[in-house]
Design a protein around this motif. Structure first.
Motif, PDB file in Angstrom:
ATOM      1  N   GLY A 449       0.841  -1.235   0.000  1.00  0.00           N
ATOM      2  CA  GLY A 449       0.000   0.000   0.000  1.00  0.00           C
ATOM      3  C   GLY A 449       0.860   1.263   0.000  1.00  0.00           C
ATOM      4  N   GLN A 450       1.919   1.200   0.805  1.00  0.00           N
ATOM      5  CA  GLN A 450       2.812   2.372   0.835  1.00  0.00           C
ATOM      6  C   GLN A 450       3.481   2.591  -0.510  1.00  0.00           C
ATOM      7  OE1 GLN A 450       5.505   1.718   4.077  1.00  0.00           O
ATOM      8  NE2 GLN A 450       3.953   2.126   5.704  1.00  0.00           N
ATOM      9  N   LEU A 451       3.930   1.468  -1.128  1.00  0.00           N
ATOM     10  CA  LEU A 451       4.581   1.614  -2.437  1.00  0.00           C
ATOM     11  C   LEU A 451       3.601   2.131  -3.485  1.00  0.00           C
ATOM     12  CD1 LEU A 451       6.772  -1.660  -2.518  1.00  0.00           C
ATOM     13  CD2 LEU A 451       7.567   0.711  -2.330  1.00  0.00           C
ATOM     14  N   GLU A 452       2.351   1.615  -3.459  1.00  0.00           N
ATOM     15  CA  GLU A 452       1.357   2.127  -4.420  1.00  0.00           C
ATOM     16  C   GLU A 452       1.075   3.608  -4.208  1.00  0.00           C
ATOM     17  OE1 GLU A 452      -1.997  -0.382  -3.935  1.00  0.00           O
ATOM     18  OE2 GLU A 452      -1.124  -2.098  -5.028  1.00  0.00           O
ATOM     19  N   SER A 453       0.989   4.050  -2.932  1.00  0.00           N
ATOM     20  CA  SER A 453       0.757   5.490  -2.650  1.00  0.00           C
ATOM     21  C   SER A 453       1.926   6.340  -3.147  1.00  0.00           C
ATOM     22  CB  SER A 453       0.569   5.691  -1.147  1.00  0.00           C
ATOM     23  OG  SER A 453       0.456   7.075  -0.849  1.00  0.00           O
ATOM     24  N   LEU A 454       3.176   5.856  -2.908  1.00  0.00           N
ATOM     25  CA  LEU A 454       4.347   6.596  -3.374  1.00  0.00           C
ATOM     26  C   LEU A 454       4.400   6.644  -4.892  1.00  0.00           C
ATOM     27  CD1 LEU A 454       6.942   8.021  -2.563  1.00  0.00           C
ATOM     28  CD2 LEU A 454       8.099   5.802  -2.524  1.00  0.00           C
ATOM     29  N   ALA A 455       4.046   5.539  -5.565  1.00  0.00           N
ATOM     30  CA  ALA A 455       4.033   5.527  -7.033  1.00  0.00           C
ATOM     31  C   ALA A 455       2.999   6.511  -7.565  1.00  0.00           C
ATOM     32  CB  ALA A 455       3.736   4.097  -7.532  1.00  0.00           C
ATOM     33  N   GLY A 456       1.827   6.581  -6.894  1.00  0.00           N
ATOM     34  CA  GLY A 456       0.802   7.567  -7.321  1.00  0.00           C
ATOM     35  C   GLY A 456       1.318   8.999  -7.204  1.00  0.00           C
ATOM     36  N   LYS A 457       1.995   9.273  -6.079  1.00  0.00           N
ATOM     37  CA  LYS A 457       2.552  10.617  -5.915  1.00  0.00           C
ATOM     38  C   LYS A 457       3.576  10.931  -6.992  1.00  0.00           C
ATOM     39  CE  LYS A 457       1.932  11.027  -0.906  1.00  0.00           C
ATOM     40  NZ  LYS A 457       2.603  11.239   0.392  1.00  0.00           N
ATOM     41  N   VAL A 458       4.404   9.939  -7.340  1.00  0.00           N
ATOM     42  CA  VAL A 458       5.414  10.160  -8.384  1.00  0.00           C
ATOM     43  C   VAL A 458       4.719  10.446  -9.716  1.00  0.00           C
ATOM     44  CG1 VAL A 458       7.243   9.041  -9.716  1.00  0.00           C
ATOM     45  CG2 VAL A 458       7.193   8.810  -7.231  1.00  0.00           C
ATOM     46  N   VAL A 459       3.680   9.691 -10.016  1.00  0.00           N
ATOM     47  CA  VAL A 459       2.950   9.915 -11.265  1.00  0.00           C
ATOM     48  C   VAL A 459       2.325  11.315 -11.281  1.00  0.00           C
ATOM     49  CG1 VAL A 459       0.964   9.160 -12.628  1.00  0.00           C
ATOM     50  CG2 VAL A 459       2.549   7.467 -11.689  1.00  0.00           C
ATOM     51  N   GLU A 460       1.698  11.719 -10.152  1.00  0.00           N
ATOM     52  CA  GLU A 460       1.109  13.069 -10.075  1.00  0.00           C
ATOM     53  C   GLU A 460       2.175  14.150 -10.250  1.00  0.00           C
ATOM     54  OE1 GLU A 460      -0.897  13.319  -6.403  1.00  0.00           O
ATOM     55  OE2 GLU A 460      -2.574  12.008  -6.965  1.00  0.00           O
TER      56      GLU A 460
END
Length: 483
Positions: A449-460
């Motif tokens: 979950g943490q990795l998915e949240s960090l990946a979303g932030k990187v994409v944004e």
């Protein structure tokens, strides 16, 4: 007076080789409107009578006035001292020897010389040196009784002189010469045929400010009088003798008429009065003729001036036309320069606007870049933490594999020895493995979950950078289009 006589004698002595001359002087005073001879005997107080000179307009004859012939300057000084001693003076509050009368010192020069034709001719010149008594304020001078009457007569004669000067300056039709004997004596010097100079005596003291201003105004008005000096005519001996003969014949006829009572007999006073009226009428006629001549001369001058002004006006109109054409060209150039100036000013305003917008955009980009740097630093820190966690997970997995292999080998070795305890230990081991697997699953799910949240932030963050880049490119394109 001494300087004037010195110059006259010096000039005559320089020319004494080619001409003969004689110098006569007279000295009179006007006291209380009566004329007295200052060169007569001390006990002689007879009053002199004043007559119009019939032979010369504007001149007067003083009956009984003594003329003394002089040959040097020293004789003139003696005569001056004699006349000054006899002159009326008195003490007042303002002057210890105040003059109570006007004086006239007259120098007459007769010059006899030879003409070009060899005929003897005579020239007569006259110099009048007048000393006017100053106007007097009776209240300040302390004059009383006879002194007050003297001051009144002095002021009256000076007022008459002032009126004569005003009439001459204003070119009045009538000049009141006959209202005072002083103005009759000075008639030839005021607007006549002589050269006239005036010396005004003033005081620098503040207490005499009123008298000083009055004297300066008097002199300023007198300076505006226009005289018409005439060169002394050369009279031949024949003309002089003829004039004397005519005068003697006239006097002889009048004497015979008086004796024989043949003709019109008039009283002396009426006769003189009639002569004065005739002379006044002749004077008026002459004045009118001179005035007409002067008006004609003035009209001729005005016509010449008009022609000159008209010519100047034509030249000026041509110059104005040329100047107008030049002005039109200059105005056209000025309009063009004004348009260029407006265009330049507009371009300058646009450039200033663009520069200000560029500066604002650079400021915003700088702020965004600083924000991006901060976000990038945070992203790098998060990414480093993620790598650290992944390495820890790998280490744990490696440790688990090692533990499993060790456990398997230990289990195989110890199967025989621990047969009895296998079931019990298996159950306990299974329970612990299940518990450990559940814990690992929970931790893995949390990490995922943490990795998915960090990946979303990187994409944004990547999408936001793209959007900012597109917006900056559009503003640059719009700025280039405006320029």
């Amino acid at each position: 007076i001494p300087r004037a006589l010195a110059q006259i004698f010096d000039t005559l002595r320089e020319q004494s080789d080619s001409l003969e001359y004689s110098v006569r002087v007279s000295f009179l005073e006007l006291y209380n409107e009566e004329i007295f001879d200052l060169l007569s005997a001390n006990d002689d107080t007879s009053r002199l009578r004043l007559y119009e000179d019939a032979t010369r307009k504007g001149s007067v004859i003083i009956q009984g006035l003594e003329e003394v012939q002089v040959h040097s300057k020293s004789e003139v000084y003696n005569i001056l001292e004699k006349g000054s001693d006899k002159r009326k003076t008195a003490e007042t509050f303002m002057n210890a020897q105040s003059s109570r009368s006007h004086t006239v010192f007259t120098v007459t020069v007769h010059i006899k010389e030879a003409s070009m034709m060899g005929e003897e001719v005579l020239r007569i010149g006259k110099l009048n040196l007048v000393d006017l008594a100053g106007s007097e304020n009776v209240g300040r001078s302390g004059a009383k009784d006879a002194r007050a009457r003297e001051a009144g007569n002095i002021n009256q004669s000076l007022l008459t002189l002032g009126r004569v000067i005003s009439c001459l300056v204003e070119r009045a039709p009538h000049i009141p010469y006959r209202e005072s004997k002083l103005t009759r004596l000075l008639q030839d010097s005021l607007g006549g045929r002589t050269k006239t100079s005036i010396i005004a005596t003033v005081s620098p003291a503040t207490i005499n400010l009123e008298e000083t201003l009055s004297t300066l105004d008097y002199a300023y008005r007198a300076r505006n009088i226009t005289n018409r000096p005439e060169v002394n005519q050369m009279l031949s001996k024949r003309e002089v003798l003829k004039g004397y003969s005519d005068e003697m014949d006239r006097l002889r006829r009048e004497l015979l008429t008086c004796r024989d009572k043949n003709g019109v007999y008039l009283a002396k006073e009426n006769y003189h009065e009639m002569l004065e009226k005739i002379e006044q009428q002749q004077k008026d006629i002459t004045d009118k003729a001179q005035e007409m001549g002067a008006l004609k001369e003035e009209m001729d001058k005005k016509e010449k001036l008009f022609e000159e002004v008209e010519r100047c006006m034509i030249e000026k109109s041509r110059e104005i036309q040329k100047t107008t054409e030049k002005l039109g060209v200059q105005e056209a150039k000025l309009v063009k320069v004004r348009d260029d100036l407006k265009k330049t000013a507009r371009e300058k305003e646009e450039q200033q606007h663009l520069v200000s917008k560029h500066m604002q955009t650079e400021g915003k980009l700088g702020q965004q870049a600083r924000k991006l740097v901060i976000v990038n630093d945070e992203f790098e820190q998060d990414l480093e933490r993620l790598h650290n966690k992944l390495s820890k997970v790998k280490d744990i997995e490696g440790d688990n594999k090692d533990t499993k292999s060790d456990f398997t080998s230990s289990l195989e070795v110890m199967v025989g020895q621990m047969c009895e305890k296998v079931d019990k230990w298996g159950e306990e081991h299974e329970a612990s493995c299940n518990q450990l697997g559940g814990n690992l699953k929970d931790q893995l799910a949390e990490r995922r979950g943490q990795l998915e949240s960090l990946a979303g932030k990187v994409v944004e963050l990547i999408e936001w950078q793209k959007a900012v880049g597109m917006e900056h490119q559009q503003e640059v394109e719009m700025t280039g289009t405006d320029g």
